[in-house]
Design an enzyme around this catalytic site. Structure first.
Site, mmCIF file in Angstrom:
data_model
loop_
_atom_site.group_PDB
_atom_site.id
_atom_site.type_symbol
_atom_site.label_atom_id
_atom_site.label_comp_id
_atom_site.label_asym_id
_atom_site.label_seq_id
_atom_site.Cartn_x
_atom_site.Cartn_y
_atom_site.Cartn_z
ATOM 1 N N ARG A 1 -8.592 -8.303 -2.182
ATOM 2 C CA ARG A 1 -7.653 -8.131 -1.073
ATOM 3 C C ARG A 1 -8.398 -7.471 0.084
ATOM 4 O O ARG A 1 -8.920 -6.366 -0.068
ATOM 5 C CB ARG A 1 -6.474 -7.252 -1.525
ATOM 6 C CG ARG A 1 -5.574 -6.851 -0.394
ATOM 7 C CD ARG A 1 -4.369 -6.006 -0.836
ATOM 8 N NE ARG A 1 -3.632 -5.642 0.357
ATOM 9 C CZ ARG A 1 -3.407 -4.396 0.766
ATOM 10 N NH1 ARG A 1 -3.807 -3.358 0.053
ATOM 11 N NH2 ARG A 1 -2.775 -4.169 1.894
ATOM 12 N N HIS B 1 -3.783 -4.498 8.894
ATOM 13 C CA HIS B 1 -4.008 -3.192 8.241
ATOM 14 C C HIS B 1 -4.470 -2.228 9.341
ATOM 15 O O HIS B 1 -5.581 -1.695 9.302
ATOM 16 C CB HIS B 1 -5.025 -3.344 7.109
ATOM 17 C CG HIS B 1 -5.043 -2.207 6.120
ATOM 18 N ND1 HIS B 1 -4.980 -2.398 4.761
ATOM 19 C CD2 HIS B 1 -5.129 -0.865 6.291
ATOM 20 C CE1 HIS B 1 -5.035 -1.220 4.135
ATOM 21 N NE2 HIS B 1 -5.137 -0.261 5.049
ATOM 22 N N GLU C 1 1.638 -1.327 4.774
ATOM 23 C CA GLU C 1 2.229 -0.007 4.962
ATOM 24 C C GLU C 1 2.820 0.221 6.355
ATOM 25 O O GLU C 1 2.359 1.094 7.099
ATOM 26 C CB GLU C 1 1.189 1.090 4.665
ATOM 27 C CG GLU C 1 0.618 1.021 3.262
ATOM 28 C CD GLU C 1 -0.318 2.192 2.942
ATOM 29 O OE1 GLU C 1 -0.438 3.113 3.756
ATOM 30 O OE2 GLU C 1 -0.928 2.169 1.861
ATOM 31 N N ASN D 1 1.800 -0.125 -2.594
ATOM 32 C CA ASN D 1 0.692 0.830 -2.586
ATOM 33 C C ASN D 1 1.254 2.151 -3.057
ATOM 34 O O ASN D 1 2.171 2.700 -2.439
ATOM 35 C CB ASN D 1 0.114 0.999 -1.179
ATOM 36 C CG ASN D 1 -0.602 -0.250 -0.695
ATOM 37 O OD1 ASN D 1 -0.732 -1.217 -1.446
ATOM 38 N ND2 ASN D 1 -1.064 -0.223 0.532
ATOM 39 N N TYR E 1 0.208 6.026 -4.900
ATOM 40 C CA TYR E 1 -0.813 6.987 -5.325
ATOM 41 C C TYR E 1 -0.204 8.197 -6.032
ATOM 42 O O TYR E 1 -0.845 8.817 -6.856
ATOM 43 C CB TYR E 1 -1.614 7.470 -4.111
ATOM 44 C CG TYR E 1 -2.427 6.367 -3.472
ATOM 45 C CD1 TYR E 1 -3.758 6.182 -3.815
ATOM 46 C CD2 TYR E 1 -1.867 5.480 -2.552
ATOM 47 C CE1 TYR E 1 -4.512 5.158 -3.261
ATOM 48 C CE2 TYR E 1 -2.613 4.454 -1.999
ATOM 49 C CZ TYR E 1 -3.933 4.297 -2.354
ATOM 50 O OH TYR E 1 -4.674 3.279 -1.814
ATOM 51 N N GLU F 1 -2.436 -1.452 -4.020
ATOM 52 C CA GLU F 1 -3.371 -0.321 -3.924
ATOM 53 C C GLU F 1 -2.942 0.752 -4.915
ATOM 54 O O GLU F 1 -1.757 1.073 -5.024
ATOM 55 C CB GLU F 1 -3.363 0.344 -2.547
ATOM 56 C CG GLU F 1 -4.007 -0.442 -1.449
ATOM 57 C CD GLU F 1 -4.002 0.300 -0.116
ATOM 58 O OE1 GLU F 1 -3.923 1.548 -0.111
ATOM 59 O OE2 GLU F 1 -4.075 -0.388 0.912
#
Ligand code: IFM
Length: 453
Positions: free
Chosen positions: A77, A121, A166, A292, A294, A356
């Site tokens: 990606r 992005h 995002e 995404n 985290y 991600e």
């Protein structure tokens, strides 16, 4: 723990983004982006780092494809730099920019790696910011034009498309918090920008479907499970507000459930931006939702703060016993599991991809190796949790580790390393870390590799 194998057609990938790795900002006819402008203003980025050179992927992409091939990756990606394709944002198309990505795509396909292209992005052409940027509705047409050029050129070979990466970050942090390019700080402008970003996504879906037969297309949102910091009712209410602002503000419209009404009323109190037909455009069917993720967020009621709430700080999280990454983010794999279950139950997306996930740690190169045991542990624990949730029926179809290479981590410059490949920024030498070798074994066996004894 259930069987830890993923389905046989599970997509194993790695992700990067143009401004974070390419460098060569003046090469091949590229125009300036808002991140060039922002990073060159002293004080905006740690140590005044810029993306001028980054990993020099623009010149070294063949070497990077070789690394991916050795890794056994099924998919890569990457994002396209809009200012390489349309240096003024609209109008004149730059053939050298198109050639760069076309060669990259051919190189990937030759190596047996499926390209997954993100159209945006965060590196907006500066001339478009000068015309108002994302808060101006004109941007939607500009994004349609850009999407049309790129998909016509690459759509014969690229089938996997992600419209935006995002939107929460590039609108609310870029226009509402001033910490990202273009560095504006007005939450109402940010909300307007986010609506235009979603509208641009919906319009782009139509263009992709028209130009790319057999396209598999969607959007990537940064999402976190939001927990109340304590079981109290005020903390539960704080968590609901954070969830609405971060998650539901974006996923709601994409899946036809609209904006959270109370937030929409607040943001439109300074001028309406939703026009008739917009919500239908935004809700164009997607083939997947990219996530995404985290870390989870812990929210608490806090009358001293502007909206009467805050989220736990790294210091508070550490005091509560959390392990933190170098970003100050808590390591909680269960947060990703809870998030996926919520999304599956609320929106029923046809497919989910983790586009991600990963962790920054203060890696050290020693005698030609990087022993990043904490990253291996992080990836192992997240993938083990994902194996369970997939076996439990959540339609998770693939995973892209962030990131293939250490790179320009926005406001943190090069001070935070997320890569499974270490970048020696002096020499631009790439050194696979232990996590790279661990991930190779994971990909090969289609299940999280064991941790070293
Ligand atoms: O580096 C970023 C990426 O560009 C977007 N998602 C989060 C990553 C880590 O902060």
């Amino acid at each position: 723990m259930t069987n830890q194998s993923f389905p046989r057609d599970f997509v194993w990938g790695a992700a990067t983004a143009s401004y974070q790795i390419e460098g060569a900002v003046n090469a091949g006819g590229r125009g300036p982006s808002i991140w060039d402008t922002f990073s060159h203003i002293p004080g905006n980025v740690a140590l005044n780092h810029t993306g001028d050179v980054a990993c020099d992927h623009y010149h070294r992409w063949r070497e990077d494809i070789a690394l991916m091939k050795q890794l056994g990756l099924g998919a890569y990606r990457f994002s396209i730099a809009w200012p390489r394709i349309l240096p003024e944002g609209t109008g004149r198309v730059n053939p050298d920019g198109l050639r760069f990505y076309s060669d990259l795509v051919d190189g990937l396909l030759e190596a047996g790696i499926t390209p997954w292209v993100t159209l945006y992005h965060w590196d907006l052409p500066q001339p478009l910011e000068d015309r108002g940027g994302w808060p101006s509705r004109e941007i939607v047409q500009a994004f349609v034009e850009y999407t049309d050029v790129v998909t016509r050129h690459l759509g014969d070979r690229v089938k996997h498309w992600i419209t935006l990466n995002e939107p929460h970050v590039f609108t609310f942090v870029g226009y509402g918090g001033g910490r990202h390019a273009p560095g504006r700080d007005d939450q109402f402008e940010a909300a307007r920008a986010s609506h235009h970003a979603l509208l641009a996504h919906g319009e782009a879906m139509r263009v992709i479907r028209a130009n790319v037969p057999g396209a598999v297309a969607g959007i990537t949102l940064n999402m976190s499970k939001v927990y109340p910091a304590t079981p109290s009712e005020p903390d539960a209410q704080a968590a609901a507000i954070v969830d609405a602002s971060l998650n539901r503000w974006f996923a709601g419209p994409v899946f036809g459930q609209g904006y959270p009404p109370e937030l929409l009323a607040f943001y439109q109190s300074q001028g309406e931006f939703v026009k008739p037909g917009d919500m239908q455009t935004i809700a164009a069917p997607v083939d997947f939702l990219g996530i995404n993720n985290y870390f989870p967020i812990y929210a608490t009621a806090d009358p001293r703060q502007p909206h009467g709430l805050s989220t736990l700080t790294p210091e508070e999280l550490a005091a509560a016993g959390h392990t933190l990454t170098e970003m100050g983010w808590p390591v909680v794999p269960q947060g990703l599991v809870d998030l996926l279950i919520d999304l599956h139950e609320t929106y029923r997306p046809a497919a989910l991809y983790i586009t991600e996930n990963g962790a920054a740690f203060a890696d050290e190169l020693s005698e030609g190796a990087v022993h990043d045991a904490r990253r291996v542990q992080y990836l192992h624990d997240h993938l083990s949790a994902l194996a369970d949730v997939t076996a439990g029926g959540v339609p998770l179809r693939g995973y892209f580790v962030w990131s293939l290479l250490d790179n320009f981590e926005w406001g943190h410059g090069y001070t935070k390393r997320f890569g499974i490949v270490y970048m020696d920024y002096e020499t631009l030498r790439r050194i696979p870390k232990d996590s790279y070798h661990w991930y190779r074994q994971t990909v090969a066996n289609n299940q999280p590799a064991p941790l070293a004894e």
